[in-house]
Design a protein around this motif. Structure first.
Motif, PDB file in Angstrom:
ATOM      1  N   MET A   1     -12.679  10.721  -8.300  1.00 29.23           N
ATOM      2  CA  MET A   1     -11.616  10.243  -7.425  1.00 29.23           C
ATOM      3  C   MET A   1     -12.263   9.369  -6.342  1.00 29.23           C
ATOM      4  SD  MET A   1      -9.757  14.003  -7.445  1.00 29.23           S
ATOM      5  CE  MET A   1      -8.746  13.710  -6.008  1.00 29.23           C
ATOM      6  N   SER A   2     -11.485   9.017  -5.323  1.00 28.47           N
ATOM      7  CA  SER A   2     -12.005   8.062  -4.329  1.00 28.47           C
ATOM      8  C   SER A   2     -13.381   8.437  -3.772  1.00 28.47           C
ATOM      9  CB  SER A   2     -11.023   7.919  -3.167  1.00 28.47           C
ATOM     10  OG  SER A   2      -9.890   7.196  -3.604  1.00 28.47           O
TER      11      SER A   2
ATOM     12  N   VAL B   1      -4.319   5.163  -8.622  1.00 27.65           N
ATOM     13  CA  VAL B   1      -3.378   6.268  -8.396  1.00 27.65           C
ATOM     14  C   VAL B   1      -2.412   5.888  -7.265  1.00 27.65           C
ATOM     15  CG1 VAL B   1      -3.150   8.701  -7.760  1.00 27.65           C
ATOM     16  CG2 VAL B   1      -5.034   7.966  -9.243  1.00 27.65           C
TER      17      VAL B   1
ATOM     18  N   ARG C   1      -2.830   8.221   2.186  1.00 27.94           N
ATOM     19  CA  ARG C   1      -1.446   8.515   1.819  1.00 27.94           C
ATOM     20  C   ARG C   1      -0.701   9.085   3.016  1.00 27.94           C
ATOM     21  NH1 ARG C   1      -4.029   9.533  -2.935  1.00 27.94           N
ATOM     22  NH2 ARG C   1      -4.772  11.566  -2.255  1.00 27.94           N
TER      23      ARG C   1
ATOM     24  N   ILE D   1      -1.164  12.362 -14.130  1.00 25.79           N
ATOM     25  CA  ILE D   1      -2.395  13.087 -13.793  1.00 25.79           C
ATOM     26  C   ILE D   1      -2.110  14.429 -13.137  1.00 25.79           C
ATOM     27  CG2 ILE D   1      -3.739  10.958 -13.612  1.00 25.79           C
ATOM     28  CD1 ILE D   1      -3.490  11.149 -10.572  1.00 25.79           C
TER      29      ILE D   1
ATOM     30  N   ARG E   1      -9.940   8.104 -11.564  1.00 28.73           N
ATOM     31  CA  ARG E   1      -8.600   8.114 -10.962  1.00 28.73           C
ATOM     32  C   ARG E   1      -8.739   7.895  -9.459  1.00 28.73           C
ATOM     33  NH1 ARG E   1      -9.406  13.203 -13.491  1.00 28.73           N
ATOM     34  NH2 ARG E   1      -9.319  14.009 -11.373  1.00 28.73           N
ATOM     35  N   VAL E   2      -8.470   6.678  -9.022  1.00 28.98           N
ATOM     36  CA  VAL E   2      -8.764   6.321  -7.626  1.00 28.98           C
ATOM     37  C   VAL E   2      -7.495   5.897  -6.895  1.00 28.98           C
ATOM     38  CG1 VAL E   2     -10.089   4.773  -6.140  1.00 28.98           C
ATOM     39  CG2 VAL E   2     -11.108   5.627  -8.275  1.00 28.98           C
ATOM     40  N   GLY E   3      -7.157   6.633  -5.846  1.00 25.58           N
ATOM     41  CA  GLY E   3      -5.977   6.308  -5.050  1.00 25.58           C
ATOM     42  C   GLY E   3      -6.337   5.724  -3.701  1.00 25.58           C
ATOM     43  N   THR E   4      -6.790   6.597  -2.797  1.00 22.77           N
ATOM     44  CA  THR E   4      -7.043   6.223  -1.404  1.00 22.77           C
ATOM     45  C   THR E   4      -7.946   5.000  -1.248  1.00 22.77           C
ATOM     46  OG1 THR E   4      -6.940   8.601  -0.997  1.00 22.77           O
ATOM     47  CG2 THR E   4      -7.690   7.228   0.813  1.00 22.77           C
TER      48      THR E   4
ATOM     49  N   LYS F   1       0.511   7.305  -6.385  1.00 24.14           N
ATOM     50  CA  LYS F   1       1.438   8.340  -5.884  1.00 24.14           C
ATOM     51  C   LYS F   1       1.678   8.168  -4.385  1.00 24.14           C
ATOM     52  CE  LYS F   1      -2.205  11.747  -5.086  1.00 24.14           C
ATOM     53  NZ  LYS F   1      -3.017  12.798  -5.716  1.00 24.14           N
TER      54      LYS F   1
HETATM   55  C1  LIG Z   1      -4.238  12.071  -6.053  1.00 20.98           C
HETATM   56  C2  LIG Z   1      -5.118  12.293  -7.219  1.00 20.98           C
HETATM   57  C3  LIG Z   1      -6.221  11.461  -7.444  1.00 20.98           C
HETATM   58  C4  LIG Z   1      -6.631  10.330  -6.525  1.00 20.98           C
HETATM   59  O1  LIG Z   1      -7.113  10.849  -5.321  1.00 20.98           O
HETATM   60  P1  LIG Z   1      -7.824   9.903  -4.231  1.00 20.98           P
HETATM   61  O2  LIG Z   1      -8.694  10.836  -3.489  1.00 20.98           O
HETATM   62  O3  LIG Z   1      -6.736   9.338  -3.393  1.00 20.98           O
HETATM   63  O4  LIG Z   1      -8.581   8.868  -4.959  1.00 20.98           O
HETATM   64  C5  LIG Z   1      -6.973  11.701  -8.583  1.00 20.98           C
HETATM   65  N1  LIG Z   1      -6.668  12.698  -9.441  1.00 20.98           N
HETATM   66  C6  LIG Z   1      -5.619  13.518  -9.257  1.00 20.98           C
HETATM   67  C7  LIG Z   1      -5.343  14.582 -10.252  1.00 20.98           C
HETATM   68  C8  LIG Z   1      -4.806  13.342  -8.137  1.00 20.98           C
HETATM   69  O5  LIG Z   1      -3.757  14.161  -7.960  1.00 20.98           O
END
Ligand SMILES: *Cc1c(COP(=O)(O)O)cnc(C)c1O
Length: 235
Positions: free
Chosen positions: A207-208, A37, A232, A82, A223-226, A39
């Motif tokens: 998620m993370s 992710v 962020r 997402i 769905r992994v961002g951080t 963003k």
């Molecule tokens: C931002 C987001 C994520 C990722 O979140 P992290 O905690 O950074 O991994 C996953 N799903 C959705 C819908 C998001 O908006």
């Protein structure tokens, strides 16, 4: 600036953790797809992670994503939307994304299908389910999912692939487990009642801070961002 080597090391770390969680659950790690992710992060960040073999990327805002999609057109990346789709962005979303995870009404589904058809760009979709009845959050209630499933059947430009969940935020990943389990059970109930299994094969959850729990409970898309890109910047 950023350190591409460090980003790729974190990517590898996340992949290893997914594989170990899959192992604990007796699942094939290849049945779980990691969505990075990106963003709020730059095109350079996306390229650095793509260099590590990452193909699937997630964004929650259409406008921000369009820029990154255009700037990485030379790479064969798969882009996932997402976040909530505003009606006025449905057309662009349908034309540019590989998968839209946030279908939460019949009306939105039909709008996406029409736009995908017009763009000659088939799109995969997931139904976002609200299991917590959080009024502030998007997502269809389990009752509404029935109607969306029915509406999806005859569509040609959109292919329904499964369900997506964004559980209430909590500090302890174990707090999310009952929600993940509930989403999987809900899918199984729809299939038992006659829904087409392949159209509900995907479970987008985790998620993370809780993706390992999600994998243990059957996630096929995390769905992994951080955990990959770092914290962020607040925007
Ligand atoms: C931002 C987001 C994520 C990722 O979140 P992290 O905690 O950074 O991994 C996953 N799903 C959705 C819908 C998001 O908006």
């Amino acid at each position: 600036m950023f350190d591409g080597v460090a980003l790729r090391a974190r990517l590898t770390g996340v992949r290893d953790r997914i594989a170990r969680a899959a192992g604990r659950a007796g699942r094939d790690p290849a049945s779980i797809r990691l969505i990075a992710v990106s963003k709020t992060f730059s095109v350079d960040h996306v390229r650095a992670v793509a260099d590590g073999g990452q193909v699937d990327f997630g964004e929650n805002k259409v406008q921000e994503a369009l820029h990154k999609i255009a700037q990485t057109a030379d790479l064969q990346l798969r882009w996932h939307l997402i976040g909530h789709v505003q009606s006025n962005k449905a057309r662009k979303a349908a034309a540019e994304f590989h998968t839209i995870h946030s279908i939460d009404s019949r009306a939105l589904l039909l709008k996406i299908d029409e736009a995908a058809g017009a763009a000659h760009h088939p799109v995969d979709v997931l139904i976002q389910v609200d299991l917590a009845n959080e009024a502030t959050k998007h997502g269809a209630t389990p009752d509404q999912v029935d109607g969306i499933l029915e509406a999806a059947q005859p569509l040609r430009a959109t292919r329904l692939r499964g369900l997506m969940l964004l559980p209430p935020a909590g500090d302890d990943p174990e707090e999310a487990r009952p929600y993940f389990r509930r989403l999987r059970d809900l899918r199984d109930e729809f299939v038992a009642r006659g829904a087409d299994r392949p159209s509900l094969g995907e479970l987008s959850m985790g998620m993370s801070h809780d993706f390992e729990v999600a994998v243990e409970e059957g996630a096929t898309l995390v769905r992994v961002g951080t955990a990959i890109f770092g914290d962020r910047p607040y925007v």
